[in-house]
Enzyme design. Sequence first.
Site, short mmCIF file in Angstrom:
data_model
loop_
_atom_site.label_atom_id
_atom_site.label_comp_id
_atom_site.label_asym_id
_atom_site.label_seq_id
_atom_site.Cartn_x
_atom_site.Cartn_y
_atom_site.Cartn_z
N LYS A 87 -42.92 -24.23 29.92
CA LYS A 87 -43.78 -25.18 29.22
C LYS A 87 -44.91 -25.57 30.16
CE LYS A 87 -42.27 -29.38 28.27
NZ LYS A 87 -41.60 -30.53 27.60
N ASP B 130 -53.50 -18.41 32.92
CA ASP B 130 -53.88 -19.24 34.06
C ASP B 130 -52.68 -19.79 34.81
OD1 ASP B 130 -56.01 -20.43 35.61
OD2 ASP B 130 -55.43 -22.37 34.75
N ALA C 280 -63.18 -23.36 47.99
CA ALA C 280 -63.39 -23.32 49.43
C ALA C 280 -63.52 -24.73 50.00
CB ALA C 280 -64.63 -22.49 49.76
N LYS D 4 -56.25 -15.38 42.50
CA LYS D 4 -56.20 -15.07 41.08
C LYS D 4 -57.48 -15.55 40.39
CE LYS D 4 -53.95 -19.20 39.17
NZ LYS D 4 -54.91 -19.53 38.13
N HIS E 248 -47.96 -18.37 38.08
CA HIS E 248 -47.22 -19.41 38.80
C HIS E 248 -45.77 -19.50 38.33
CE1 HIS E 248 -51.02 -20.43 40.39
NE2 HIS E 248 -51.38 -21.35 39.53
#
Length: 587
Positions: free
Chosen positions: A426, A332, A113, A245, A337
């Site tokens: 990668k 992660d 935040a 996420k 992503h």
Amino acid sequence: MLQTPKPAQRCAARSPCSIGTSRVPRPRATPLSARSGPSSRQILCSAVEQSSAPTLPRSNNNGNGVAAELDEKQEVAQQAVAADPCLAYNLQGNDWTTSSLSVVVLGASGDLAKKKIFPALFSLYYEGLLPENFQVFGYARSKMTDAEFRDMITSTLTCRVNARERCAEAQERFLKRCFYQAGPYDQPDGFQALSGRLTEQEAAKPRANRMFFLSIPPNVFLSATGNAADHARSKSGWTRVIVEKPFGRDSASSAELGRGLAQHLAEEEIYRIDHYLGKELIENLTVLRFSNRVFEPLWSRQYIRNVQIIFSENFGTEGRGGYFDQYGIIRDVIQNHLLQIVALFAMEQPVSLDAEDIRNEKVKVLRSMKAVAPEDVVMGQYRARGRLPGYLDDKTVPAGSLTPTFAAIAMFINNHRWDGVPFLFKAGKALHKRYAEIRVQFRHVPGNLYREKQGADPDAACNELVIRIQPKEAIYLKINNKVPGLGLRLEQTRLDLQYQQQYQVELPDAYERLLLDVVNGDKRLFIRYDELQAAWDLYTPVLHELERSQVSPELYPYGSRGPLGAHYLAAKHNVRWGDLADDADDE
């Protein structure tokens, strides 16, 4: 001759996706007086000033005054569509003449935040992209007054490098719109108090729109969402909830989270955010491919040998290993992503730019992909190097942890366009430098006349398209070219678009773009539930297998290029990592 209206006349209200009920220009959404002149992002017109006339054919008769006037009208209308995302993407507008906007940040005292969300909201406010009746509420368990909350976020607010006019005044006005409500996430009392304070601030307008950002730990997602939806939902306008996420740890936990959210919110109210999709070069992917005739015919297995998506950070967990250790680099970074980037990169052309049409095509790509096989995964973990600490030296990391901080993965898409083309991922922490990029390596030239002039390694002479996502955003294409002179010597060079040089503007942060999209109701860059489940289905089996087998990650030194196993994986699929060859040029 029709006179083209000046920007100040066209843009009486700069808040995008706004709809009025009359043709009287409305007041500007935020203090334009603080600025010396309009920036490129300020030239956003309200729908009341924008023409919805159909496209008219252009005339070659330069002497026809009527045709010239119509041409000029057409240009004005097309510029308006280009400037306003609501017209460009067929979005339903907000009537800010009768509506207010409240943004509630749950977890307001957390790092995300403070570092991203509040600065992004201020940037949108400073650029004039938020409505006149706008306020921010922070909500967290920490006890804090409004004044203390404002003091906390003051140091995080910055103005654009290329537009800092009267920044301090803008910050002061923004902070007056910021309030704080303390309360628990798992009890309704705090949210009921929050709703009461929101109602007081929204009293000036008959319609109140509320936007909630969940910047909170996963273990309180559902309780916080339920209380916000049940006790602080808008009763007169829309309610939109942004979920950050992680969206679970596997297919089962993700489905559980989805069912929990669905008990309190409709799917159209849920915005699952992946900030990587808000980066400039990612949003440009579909533009690059579908608006340039030169690329689309080449975008297939016939011409592309492999695609590499690379994510590299030059720092470790730095005291945040306790959180990271629960997920690891695959969950992660790669499963969300990088996989989202591949879905955008590889999808077929959607029917339109509508969010559902785009997301339908992304889901098709994900459902066409083979689940990741254990033999196509290489895991690594960084170790100490000199004074640089290893992953296990982080006191927040459990002793003997096998959580990977690096992973290389090969995936395949089983459809007519991409069959047999390896997509190599990668990603890692504590590597030699920070960057993220997409590398498209094309096939060898058949019957190459200049093979003998290009050296013993034919791969070195292959064309390669590189899209550098960050930093120093760029798009460049490697081509073979004759070195000037009387002889015949070839070298590989670049056709190079460097964003900083070409556009000379500071690119907006990803959170700015995505928060504005939520205000506008634009879900193109947000993840749908079935899309999320399709992504988890690709990775859940291999994640469970690796954890069950207790596979030890290969160690690599802090600041290196990662474990050697990544090179063996690439070689297995007849691929050479393209970023290694470019390191010397880019450093």
